[in-house]
Scaffold this motif. Sequence first.
Motif, mmCIF file in Angstrom:
data_model
loop_
_atom_site.group_PDB
_atom_site.id
_atom_site.type_symbol
_atom_site.label_atom_id
_atom_site.label_comp_id
_atom_site.label_asym_id
_atom_site.label_seq_id
_atom_site.Cartn_x
_atom_site.Cartn_y
_atom_site.Cartn_z
ATOM 1 N N TRP A 67 -5.242 7.178 3.134
ATOM 2 C CA TRP A 67 -4.165 6.715 4.014
ATOM 3 C C TRP A 67 -4.342 5.238 4.364
ATOM 4 C CZ3 TRP A 67 -0.227 9.807 3.896
ATOM 5 C CH2 TRP A 67 0.844 9.644 4.774
ATOM 6 N N PRO A 68 -4.124 4.353 3.369
ATOM 7 C CA PRO A 68 -4.267 2.898 3.608
ATOM 8 C C PRO A 68 -3.163 2.382 4.529
ATOM 9 C CG PRO A 68 -3.378 3.309 1.418
ATOM 10 C CD PRO A 68 -3.745 4.647 1.974
ATOM 11 N N ARG A 69 -3.417 2.455 5.811
ATOM 12 C CA ARG A 69 -2.419 2.097 6.825
ATOM 13 C C ARG A 69 -2.160 0.590 6.844
ATOM 14 N NH1 ARG A 69 -1.064 4.103 12.079
ATOM 15 N NH2 ARG A 69 0.232 2.533 13.112
ATOM 16 N N ASN A 70 -3.188 -0.200 6.552
ATOM 17 C CA ASN A 70 -3.062 -1.636 6.705
ATOM 18 C C ASN A 70 -4.073 -2.332 5.796
ATOM 19 O OD1 ASN A 70 -3.483 -4.330 8.767
ATOM 20 N ND2 ASN A 70 -1.426 -3.542 8.474
ATOM 21 N N PHE A 71 -3.826 -3.600 5.477
ATOM 22 C CA PHE A 71 -4.793 -4.419 4.742
ATOM 23 C C PHE A 71 -4.522 -5.876 5.057
ATOM 24 C CE2 PHE A 71 -1.225 -3.838 1.769
ATOM 25 C CZ PHE A 71 -0.945 -5.140 1.397
ATOM 26 N N THR A 72 -5.455 -6.723 4.652
ATOM 27 C CA THR A 72 -5.258 -8.157 4.795
ATOM 28 C C THR A 72 -5.909 -8.871 3.633
ATOM 29 O OG1 THR A 72 -5.333 -9.977 6.406
ATOM 30 C CG2 THR A 72 -7.356 -8.716 6.103
ATOM 31 N N VAL A 73 -5.412 -10.055 3.317
ATOM 32 C CA VAL A 73 -6.013 -10.935 2.314
ATOM 33 C C VAL A 73 -6.748 -12.036 3.066
ATOM 34 C CG1 VAL A 73 -5.590 -12.497 0.386
ATOM 35 C CG2 VAL A 73 -4.196 -10.426 0.640
ATOM 36 N N ALA A 113 0.837 -1.198 0.000
ATOM 37 C CA ALA A 113 0.000 0.000 0.000
ATOM 38 C C ALA A 113 0.871 1.246 0.000
ATOM 39 C CB ALA A 113 -0.923 0.006 1.214
ATOM 40 N N VAL A 114 0.433 2.265 -0.768
ATOM 41 C CA VAL A 114 1.126 3.545 -0.846
ATOM 42 C C VAL A 114 0.223 4.606 -0.223
ATOM 43 C CG1 VAL A 114 2.304 5.210 -2.329
ATOM 44 C CG2 VAL A 114 2.181 2.804 -3.021
ATOM 45 N N ARG A 115 0.623 5.106 0.941
ATOM 46 C CA ARG A 115 -0.142 6.156 1.598
ATOM 47 C C ARG A 115 0.162 7.504 0.942
ATOM 48 N NH1 ARG A 115 1.705 4.852 7.698
ATOM 49 N NH2 ARG A 115 3.705 4.937 6.612
ATOM 50 N N CYS A 139 -5.160 -1.591 11.937
ATOM 51 C CA CYS A 139 -4.740 -2.966 11.683
ATOM 52 C C CYS A 139 -5.976 -3.817 11.459
ATOM 53 C CB CYS A 139 -3.942 -3.513 12.860
ATOM 54 S SG CYS A 139 -3.320 -5.199 12.623
ATOM 55 N N VAL A 140 -5.971 -4.635 10.404
ATOM 56 C CA VAL A 140 -7.075 -5.560 10.149
ATOM 57 C C VAL A 140 -6.452 -6.926 9.840
ATOM 58 C CG1 VAL A 140 -7.171 -4.786 7.721
ATOM 59 C CG2 VAL A 140 -9.070 -6.096 8.705
ATOM 60 N N ARG A 141 -6.983 -7.962 10.467
ATOM 61 C CA ARG A 141 -6.460 -9.305 10.291
ATOM 62 C C ARG A 141 -7.615 -10.284 10.078
ATOM 63 N NH1 ARG A 141 -2.711 -7.144 8.940
ATOM 64 N NH2 ARG A 141 -0.578 -7.178 9.743
ATOM 65 N N ALA A 142 -7.424 -11.209 9.137
ATOM 66 C CA ALA A 142 -8.443 -12.188 8.790
ATOM 67 C C ALA A 142 -8.123 -13.505 9.485
ATOM 68 C CB ALA A 142 -8.500 -12.374 7.267
ATOM 69 N N VAL A 196 -8.950 -3.423 2.926
ATOM 70 C CA VAL A 196 -8.009 -2.342 3.200
ATOM 71 C C VAL A 196 -8.610 -1.363 4.197
ATOM 72 C CG1 VAL A 196 -8.782 -1.041 1.155
ATOM 73 C CG2 VAL A 196 -6.555 -0.533 2.172
ATOM 74 N N ALA A 197 -7.781 -0.905 5.140
ATOM 75 C CA ALA A 197 -8.199 0.021 6.195
ATOM 76 C C ALA A 197 -7.667 1.413 5.892
ATOM 77 C CB ALA A 197 -7.692 -0.451 7.552
ATOM 78 N N GLY A 198 -8.575 2.379 5.767
ATOM 79 C CA GLY A 198 -8.199 3.768 5.554
ATOM 80 C C GLY A 198 -8.174 4.514 6.879
ATOM 81 N N GLN A 199 -6.981 4.777 7.406
ATOM 82 C CA GLN A 199 -6.867 5.374 8.729
ATOM 83 C C GLN A 199 -7.489 6.772 8.781
ATOM 84 O OE1 GLN A 199 -2.833 5.854 10.102
ATOM 85 N NE2 GLN A 199 -3.450 6.427 12.177
ATOM 86 N N ARG A 200 -7.283 7.573 7.729
ATOM 87 C CA ARG A 200 -7.725 8.970 7.770
ATOM 88 C C ARG A 200 -9.114 9.174 7.174
ATOM 89 N NH1 ARG A 200 -2.036 12.233 6.385
ATOM 90 N NH2 ARG A 200 -0.863 11.355 8.153
#
Length: 365
Positions: free
Chosen positions: A309-315, A278-280, A358-361, A324-328
Amino acid sequence: MKYLSPFLFTVSVLVSSTALKAETLWIAAEGGVYRSELNEQSGELSVPELAAAFDSGSFLAIHPHLDVLYASYRDDSGAGYASLVPSGDAGRLQLQSVQRVSSGNAHLSVSENGRLLAGAHYGEGVNYVLELEADGAISDRWTRLVQSGSGPERPQTQARPHWVTFAKKDSLLHSVDLGTDEIWTYGVGKTANSVQLLHKVKFPAGTGPRHMALVPGSNTAYVSGELNLDVNTFFYDEQSGRFSPLQYISTVEDPFPDKQISLSEIQVHPNGRYVYTAVRGLDLIVTYSVDPQTGLLSLVERKDARVHWPRNFTVSASGKWLIVAGQRSHELRVFEIDPGSGELSPTESRIELQSPVCVRAWDRI
């Protein structure tokens, strides 16, 4: 794109042949840890429910064998680590234990044998290794690993450990240090105070390495360069715990002088064929294909992350969805993954949540 000499590697296929009807997502955000259900058929997310309330937490990890979830932890009394267990109410967690340290906001990793918990502390320049009790609770037996050094960029005034993981059947601990442009590798015994520095490997100056995707069953590792916007490919010799650079590949078409642009998460698809980062700032998810013979990457696409602001993601465990989690922008969005190309297609699945980081599957607990 810059290449160094290639090495052969193998990848373990991790995707289950049985599609799940629903998968539990755990999300660290403002206010604590939240739970949402991912519909594996449609990609829809359920409205997030607060599972455990505290001021904030930045990262999550799960015990390999027990129904215990770990979170970096902050409340009015200070910061540290928390272990969370099912409370008896559906979807709810309760505090099992809290261990205070001098700072919070740590990236966490649990050893495969479930005996140790490690945390990388960006602001403090240290890693903590803590022993776990038989029930998964965090003990007061721990060691503090101080890292030192600096780099040429403004955030690199000191050591800044940003990511840790156990490896080689828990006999190694790798720490990715954004401040010193290095991976620090430690030898690990059975207790926290057994951990000793073995060696370090250097990145190009100003890389600012953030997170690593260490591929299970392979000899390839991928590291996101937060500051120079490169994805770094390494040959990984698990026997020695050493990393050798193979390739540096940029996530963007042209250099960007704007310091508000930075890389964040990096993950390998469960089938081992694709790498995502991810590119913030530009708010992109970048997809690469993996050469099965060399481990080298080729660009597949740059996709609008549809969040700010994609701080984190999970598959997802099935490999069908990327969340994908957008922090802002205070939201999470879902993309469908093309199994043949790794390309992402946006869906209309979206949930709102304050400052998800943070997101986790994990289809557990």
